[in-house]
Scaffold this motif. Structure first.
Motif, mmCIF file in Angstrom:
data_model
loop_
_atom_site.group_PDB
_atom_site.id
_atom_site.type_symbol
_atom_site.label_atom_id
_atom_site.label_comp_id
_atom_site.label_asym_id
_atom_site.label_seq_id
_atom_site.Cartn_x
_atom_site.Cartn_y
_atom_site.Cartn_z
ATOM 1 N N ILE A 129 -7.955 -6.142 -0.441
ATOM 2 C CA ILE A 129 -8.325 -4.917 -1.154
ATOM 3 C C ILE A 129 -9.668 -4.403 -0.648
ATOM 4 N N LEU A 130 -10.615 -5.318 -0.457
ATOM 5 C CA LEU A 130 -11.930 -4.951 0.061
ATOM 6 C C LEU A 130 -11.818 -4.288 1.435
ATOM 7 N N LYS A 131 -10.976 -4.853 2.286
ATOM 8 C CA LYS A 131 -10.805 -4.287 3.621
ATOM 9 C C LYS A 131 -10.305 -2.846 3.538
ATOM 10 N N PHE A 132 -9.348 -2.604 2.636
ATOM 11 C CA PHE A 132 -8.827 -1.240 2.504
ATOM 12 C C PHE A 132 -9.885 -0.293 1.957
ATOM 13 N N LEU A 133 -10.654 -0.742 0.972
ATOM 14 C CA LEU A 133 -11.692 0.111 0.397
ATOM 15 C C LEU A 133 -12.735 0.506 1.438
ATOM 16 N N LEU A 134 -12.942 -0.361 2.421
ATOM 17 C CA LEU A 134 -13.943 -0.080 3.443
ATOM 18 C C LEU A 134 -13.389 0.736 4.605
ATOM 19 N N THR A 135 -12.100 0.514 4.933
ATOM 20 C CA THR A 135 -11.530 1.193 6.104
ATOM 21 C C THR A 135 -10.711 2.425 5.746
ATOM 22 N N ARG A 136 -10.023 2.385 4.591
ATOM 23 C CA ARG A 136 -9.127 3.450 4.122
ATOM 24 C C ARG A 136 -7.990 3.723 5.119
ATOM 25 N N LYS A 137 -7.598 2.724 5.860
ATOM 26 C CA LYS A 137 -6.475 2.877 6.780
ATOM 27 C C LYS A 137 -5.161 2.681 6.039
ATOM 28 N N THR A 138 -4.130 3.414 6.439
ATOM 29 C CA THR A 138 -2.819 3.327 5.789
ATOM 30 C C THR A 138 -2.242 1.930 5.900
ATOM 31 N N ARG A 139 -2.397 1.316 7.059
ATOM 32 C CA ARG A 139 -1.882 -0.038 7.252
ATOM 33 C C ARG A 139 -2.530 -1.013 6.276
ATOM 34 N N ASP A 140 -3.843 -0.916 6.110
ATOM 35 C CA ASP A 140 -4.554 -1.809 5.181
ATOM 36 C C ASP A 140 -4.129 -1.552 3.740
ATOM 37 N N LYS A 141 -3.770 -0.301 3.443
ATOM 38 C CA LYS A 141 -3.294 0.036 2.096
ATOM 39 C C LYS A 141 -1.984 -0.680 1.800
ATOM 40 N N TYR A 142 -1.044 -0.629 2.731
ATOM 41 C CA TYR A 142 0.248 -1.277 2.532
ATOM 42 C C TYR A 142 0.102 -2.794 2.428
ATOM 43 N N ILE A 143 -0.792 -3.346 3.229
ATOM 44 C CA ILE A 143 -1.020 -4.799 3.177
ATOM 45 C C ILE A 143 -1.605 -5.181 1.819
ATOM 46 N N ALA A 144 -2.553 -4.379 1.318
ATOM 47 C CA ALA A 144 -3.164 -4.666 0.015
ATOM 48 C C ALA A 144 -2.126 -4.622 -1.097
ATOM 49 N N VAL A 145 -1.261 -3.612 -1.060
ATOM 50 C CA VAL A 145 -0.199 -3.515 -2.069
ATOM 51 C C VAL A 145 0.733 -4.714 -1.972
ATOM 52 N N PHE A 146 1.046 -5.125 -0.753
ATOM 53 C CA PHE A 146 1.963 -6.242 -0.550
ATOM 54 C C PHE A 146 1.399 -7.556 -1.094
ATOM 55 N N VAL A 147 0.117 -7.824 -0.844
ATOM 56 C CA VAL A 147 -0.460 -9.095 -1.318
ATOM 57 C C VAL A 147 -0.612 -9.089 -2.841
ATOM 58 N N ILE A 148 -0.899 -7.924 -3.429
ATOM 59 C CA ILE A 148 -0.929 -7.841 -4.899
ATOM 60 C C ILE A 148 0.468 -8.112 -5.456
ATOM 61 N N LEU A 149 1.471 -7.561 -4.793
ATOM 62 C CA LEU A 149 2.856 -7.783 -5.191
ATOM 63 C C LEU A 149 3.212 -9.255 -5.143
ATOM 64 N N LEU A 150 2.822 -9.935 -4.064
ATOM 65 C CA LEU A 150 3.075 -11.372 -3.949
ATOM 66 C C LEU A 150 2.385 -12.142 -5.073
ATOM 67 N N LEU A 151 1.158 -11.755 -5.382
ATOM 68 C CA LEU A 151 0.416 -12.432 -6.450
ATOM 69 C C LEU A 151 1.140 -12.305 -7.779
ATOM 70 N N LEU A 152 1.663 -11.126 -8.079
ATOM 71 C CA LEU A 152 2.368 -10.915 -9.339
ATOM 72 C C LEU A 152 3.714 -11.638 -9.360
ATOM 73 N N LEU A 153 4.313 -11.845 -8.196
ATOM 74 C CA LEU A 153 5.559 -12.610 -8.132
ATOM 75 C C LEU A 153 5.310 -14.105 -8.279
ATOM 76 N N VAL A 154 4.075 -14.526 -8.032
ATOM 77 C CA VAL A 154 3.724 -15.930 -8.279
ATOM 78 C C VAL A 154 3.578 -16.155 -9.777
ATOM 79 N N ASN A 155 2.792 -15.287 -10.437
ATOM 80 C CA ASN A 155 2.642 -15.400 -11.895
ATOM 81 C C ASN A 155 1.968 -14.141 -12.429
ATOM 82 N N THR A 156 2.625 -13.436 -13.330
ATOM 83 C CA THR A 156 2.066 -12.187 -13.853
ATOM 84 C C THR A 156 0.908 -12.415 -14.821
#
Length: 217
Positions: A129-156
């Motif tokens: 998330i930090l990387k995306f906030l600093l770069t604002r690149k589309t690729r970093d945005k999708y990666i940030a969403v994906f890792v948050i998604l994985l975290l919620l699939l581990v335990n909400t």
């Protein structure tokens, strides 16, 4: 840990169809199994148990928890390093988190396995998330969403901690030269990341899952 092992054994006996069934051993068998535990970790543990049949699910839990604590300490150290721009602070954070005993005692004594793993995975989510906030690149945005998604699939259950952590991260990123700058923009961007991940993960959990949590006394 015994709770998680019991749920993992149900996945082991029923296969992936377990997530479409009600769990028969709690609440008079009225609760969907996928409401009771994060989904990625039981599948991972069952796979490990099939590969390492001589190791019990209890032992696998202990080993994975111990390994996750080590990774977590490194993750928080890297995050502290990035935010403070100080390698010394990062190393200090790693050392402190490795030696503090309360983290281990509270987790192993009270917390459920998938929640422990989710919490220990949190610093790496914040790094993306930090990387995306600093770069604002589309690729970093999708990666940030994906890792948050994985975290919620581990335990909400990690969601309240995640929300507070993201807000803290926004404050840290916005604080420059003794002043807080662009905090509204950073907050809005972070909220979009979180809400996007929640919408996607709801496809799996279904809206009734969140309704059950919100109105659970």
């Amino acid at each position: 840990i015994p709770t998680f092992v019991a749920l993992s054994r149900f996945v082991e006996s029923q296969g992936l169809s377990a997530f479409s069934q009600n769990y028969p051993y709690w609440y008079l068998g009225s609760t969907p199994f996928k409401y009771l535990v994060g989904h990625l970790v039981p599948i991972l543990f069952v796979g490990l148990h099939k590969t390492l049949a001589f190791v019990s699910l209890f032992d696998i839990s202990i080993y994975m928890i111990a390994f996750s604590f080590l990774l977590s300490s490194i993750g928080w150290g890297i995050l502290a390093d990035r935010l403070s721009v100080s390698r010394k602070i990062g190393i200090f954070v790693v050392i402190i988190l490795v030696i503090l005993p309360w983290r281990y005692l509270v987790s192993i004594g009270i917390d459920e396995t998938s929640f422990i793993l989710a919490r220990n995975f949190l610093p790496f989510v914040l790094l993306f998330i930090l990387k995306f906030l600093l770069t604002r690149k589309t690729r970093d945005k999708y990666i940030a969403v994906f890792v948050i998604l994985l975290l919620l699939l581990v335990n909400t259950s990690i969601l309240p901690i995640l929300f507070v952590s993201i807000f803290s991260l926004v404050l840290a990123v916005s604080f420059r030269e003794g002043k807080i700058r662009n905090i509204s923009d950073q907050s809005k961007t972070s909220l979009i990341l979180l809400m996007t991940s929640l919408v996607v993960v709801t496809v799996w959990y279904t809206p009734s899952y969140w309704f059950t949590i919100l109105f659970n006394p």
